[in-house]
Each structure stands twice: as C-alpha cells, then as structure tokens.
Design a protein around this motif. Structure first.
Motif, PDB file in Angstrom:
ATOM      1  N   VAL A   1       1.812  -6.323  -0.149  1.00  0.00           N
ATOM      2  CA  VAL A   1       1.603  -4.873  -0.096  1.00  0.00           C
ATOM      3  C   VAL A   1       0.860  -4.436  -1.353  1.00  0.00           C
ATOM      4  O   VAL A   1       1.200  -4.854  -2.463  1.00  0.00           O
ATOM      5  CB  VAL A   1       2.931  -4.086  -0.002  1.00  0.00           C
ATOM      6  CG1 VAL A   1       2.651  -2.580   0.012  1.00  0.00           C
ATOM      7  CG2 VAL A   1       3.729  -4.482   1.222  1.00  0.00           C
ATOM      8  N   TYR A   2      -0.166  -3.608  -1.166  1.00  0.00           N
ATOM      9  CA  TYR A   2      -0.849  -2.960  -2.287  1.00  0.00           C
ATOM     10  C   TYR A   2      -1.222  -1.557  -1.820  1.00  0.00           C
ATOM     11  O   TYR A   2      -1.954  -1.404  -0.838  1.00  0.00           O
ATOM     12  CB  TYR A   2      -2.114  -3.706  -2.719  1.00  0.00           C
ATOM     13  CG  TYR A   2      -2.853  -2.983  -3.823  1.00  0.00           C
ATOM     14  CD1 TYR A   2      -2.491  -3.150  -5.151  1.00  0.00           C
ATOM     15  CD2 TYR A   2      -3.888  -2.089  -3.528  1.00  0.00           C
ATOM     16  CE1 TYR A   2      -3.138  -2.457  -6.165  1.00  0.00           C
ATOM     17  CE2 TYR A   2      -4.542  -1.392  -4.533  1.00  0.00           C
ATOM     18  CZ  TYR A   2      -4.160  -1.593  -5.851  1.00  0.00           C
ATOM     19  OH  TYR A   2      -4.788  -0.892  -6.846  1.00  0.00           O
ATOM     20  N   GLU A   3      -0.707  -0.547  -2.509  1.00  0.00           N
ATOM     21  CA  GLU A   3      -0.973   0.832  -2.100  1.00  0.00           C
ATOM     22  C   GLU A   3      -1.178   1.716  -3.321  1.00  0.00           C
ATOM     23  O   GLU A   3      -0.579   1.493  -4.371  1.00  0.00           O
ATOM     24  CB  GLU A   3       0.193   1.386  -1.267  1.00  0.00           C
ATOM     25  CG  GLU A   3       0.405   0.673   0.056  1.00  0.00           C
ATOM     26  CD  GLU A   3       1.555   1.264   0.862  1.00  0.00           C
ATOM     27  OE1 GLU A   3       2.119   2.282   0.418  1.00  0.00           O
ATOM     28  OE2 GLU A   3       1.880   0.700   1.905  1.00  0.00           O
ATOM     29  N   GLU A   4      -2.008   2.726  -3.145  1.00  0.00           N
ATOM     30  CA  GLU A   4      -2.223   3.738  -4.183  1.00  0.00           C
ATOM     31  C   GLU A   4      -1.980   5.121  -3.593  1.00  0.00           C
ATOM     32  O   GLU A   4      -2.303   5.367  -2.427  1.00  0.00           O
ATOM     33  CB  GLU A   4      -3.650   3.670  -4.742  1.00  0.00           C
ATOM     34  CG  GLU A   4      -3.961   2.400  -5.506  1.00  0.00           C
ATOM     35  CD  GLU A   4      -5.292   2.485  -6.245  1.00  0.00           C
ATOM     36  OE1 GLU A   4      -5.613   3.584  -6.771  1.00  0.00           O
ATOM     37  OE2 GLU A   4      -5.991   1.464  -6.296  1.00  0.00           O
ATOM     38  N   GLU A   5      -1.418   6.000  -4.408  1.00  0.00           N
ATOM     39  CA  GLU A   5      -1.228   7.395  -4.026  1.00  0.00           C
ATOM     40  C   GLU A   5      -1.761   8.276  -5.147  1.00  0.00           C
ATOM     41  O   GLU A   5      -1.504   8.003  -6.317  1.00  0.00           O
ATOM     42  CB  GLU A   5       0.256   7.719  -3.805  1.00  0.00           C
ATOM     43  CG  GLU A   5       0.865   7.062  -2.583  1.00  0.00           C
ATOM     44  CD  GLU A   5       2.330   7.435  -2.400  1.00  0.00           C
ATOM     45  OE1 GLU A   5       2.888   8.108  -3.299  1.00  0.00           O
ATOM     46  OE2 GLU A   5       2.911   7.048  -1.376  1.00  0.00           O
ATOM     47  N   VAL A   6      -2.501   9.315  -4.786  1.00  0.00           N
ATOM     48  CA  VAL A   6      -3.040  10.243  -5.782  1.00  0.00           C
ATOM     49  C   VAL A   6      -2.832  11.665  -5.287  1.00  0.00           C
ATOM     50  O   VAL A   6      -3.279  12.031  -4.199  1.00  0.00           O
ATOM     51  CB  VAL A   6      -4.549  10.001  -6.036  1.00  0.00           C
ATOM     52  CG1 VAL A   6      -5.057  10.992  -7.079  1.00  0.00           C
ATOM     53  CG2 VAL A   6      -4.802   8.566  -6.486  1.00  0.00           C
TER      54      VAL A   6
ATOM     55  N   ASP B   1       0.597  13.917  -9.596  1.00  0.00           N
ATOM     56  CA  ASP B   1       1.265  12.625  -9.486  1.00  0.00           C
ATOM     57  C   ASP B   1       0.284  11.579  -8.983  1.00  0.00           C
ATOM     58  O   ASP B   1      -0.564  11.863  -8.139  1.00  0.00           O
ATOM     59  CB  ASP B   1       2.446  12.703  -8.499  1.00  0.00           C
ATOM     60  CG  ASP B   1       3.485  13.722  -8.917  1.00  0.00           C
ATOM     61  OD1 ASP B   1       4.389  13.349  -9.676  1.00  0.00           O
ATOM     62  OD2 ASP B   1       3.379  14.884  -8.482  1.00  0.00           O
ATOM     63  N   GLU B   2       0.419  10.382  -9.479  1.00  0.00           N
ATOM     64  CA  GLU B   2      -0.364   9.248  -8.987  1.00  0.00           C
ATOM     65  C   GLU B   2       0.437   7.968  -9.214  1.00  0.00           C
ATOM     66  O   GLU B   2       1.236   7.879 -10.156  1.00  0.00           O
ATOM     67  CB  GLU B   2      -1.730   9.176  -9.673  1.00  0.00           C
ATOM     68  CG  GLU B   2      -1.702   9.287 -11.183  1.00  0.00           C
ATOM     69  CD  GLU B   2      -3.087   9.493 -11.771  1.00  0.00           C
ATOM     70  OE1 GLU B   2      -4.043   8.857 -11.292  1.00  0.00           O
ATOM     71  OE2 GLU B   2      -3.213  10.289 -12.728  1.00  0.00           O
TER      72      GLU B   2
END
Length: 199
Positions: free
Chosen positions: A98-103, A107-108
């Motif tokens: 799993v590899y995920e980014e949230e921006v 918040d990031e």
C-alpha cells in the motif's frame, strides 16, 4: 490514515511516534516537504536511523536497486546488523502493498505498508524474512496544521519458521524476538525522530 493499519490479531505489536511543532502553518508546510523527501528516499533511511541500524534498499521486481520513489509492488531489502539472513546475500525482504497520499488545506499525509515477502531474485516463493507473512510494518508521515509527525506501527509480528532449517529457525527466532521486544522499537524510534528532525 490510522484506520488503514491492519488489526492486531496474532503475535506482537509495537509503535513509534515522533512529533514536532512549528510557530505557524507555513513553516510546518515547508518542513513537511523535507520530511516527505527523506521518507521517500528509502535507500537513505539508515542515515536518519543512526549508526549500527538496519540498511534499507528500494528494489524492483527483479531485485535491482531503484533510485526513485516507492510504488506498490516494489520491494525493500533489509540488512540486519550482526545477524544477517543465511541466504546468499544476507538480506531480508519485504514488499510494498500500500502507498497512499492525502492532501487537504491544513492536513497532508503519506502512508506506506510493507509485508514480509520472498526474495525477488530467487525462483523460490519462500518468505525471506525473520517474520512470517502475517506481519506488517505501517509507516505514516503527516502534517496537521502546525504539527508534523512520523509514525510506525508494527502489527502481527510472528517469527518465520515455515520451511526453514533448524539454524534458520533459530536465527529468525533470535532476530524476531530481539526485534519485537527491543531492536525493532529502538530502530523505529530512531527513524521517526531522524525523519522529522529540524536541522
């Protein structure tokens, strides 16, 4: 992103969390870019984890070194100090699942999960790691407003004893027990602190 971490069911769990706060959000945003760069440079993790810690290398599906950023399906080879794996190259292997980014505005975060795997350079499907495939290591770096954190959650750590020789079982037991009780905690605490350090 903590809700993505697998439930603890069997074996041992541990966690390491380091945090740093800034006077304002803009300073935090700037520093988070540095933290993210460090985090994505897996080949250099040992520089942030301190001397005499494990060595990490990002690898492709053929076991070749990758100089870029991690992606799902990549591997990470691990060289454990003092007690290397008994295979030819002395490495333990995990695979990125799993590899995920949230921006968001304030918040990031980046989330990475790895699981013990076979050696991609070998035709064998045997797990080449001191833990079995039920274990995961979950890495999160995040910024919430003015605060930045680096977090590592180890879950379901069980020594790998399947299809192993007596000497391999002993080695895996020693490394996993040492890792689960002492070494892993020290390793991850050093890495989380190193990743967020404000030089």
């Amino acid at each position: 992103m903590k809700n993505k971490i697998p439930e603890q069911i069997i074996g041992v769990e541990s966690e390491a969390v380091s945090k740093i706060s800034f006077d304002n959000k803009e300073l935090a945003r700037i520093h988070f870019k540095k933290v993210k760069k460090r985090f994505l440079d897996i080949n250099f993790w040992e520089l942030f984890a301190g001397q005499e810690k494990a060595e990490f290398s990002l690898r492709d599906e053929n076991g070749n070194l990758i100089l870029g950023h991690p992606q799902v399906g990549n591997y990470i080879s691990i060289k454990v100090p003092l007690l290397p794996n008994r295979n030819d190259d002395g490495l333990d292997w995990v695979k990125i699942e799993v590899y995920e980014e949230e921006v968001f505005e304030d918040d990031e975060a980046v989330y990475l999960r790895v699981r013990p795997s076979s050696d991609p350079t070998s035709s064998s499907n045997k797990i080449t790691h001191f833990l079995d495939s039920s274990a995961t290591s979950n890495f999160i770096i995040k910024r919430s407003g003015k605060e930045i954190s680096a977090e590592i959650y180890a879950r379901n750590e069980v020594p790998n004893s399947k299809d192993k020789s007596i000497s391999e079982k002993i080695r895996n037991k020693i490394v996993s027990v040492g890792g689960m009780l002492i070494g892993s905690k020290i390793q991850w605490e050093a890495l989380t602190k190193g990743l967020i350090e404000n030089e």
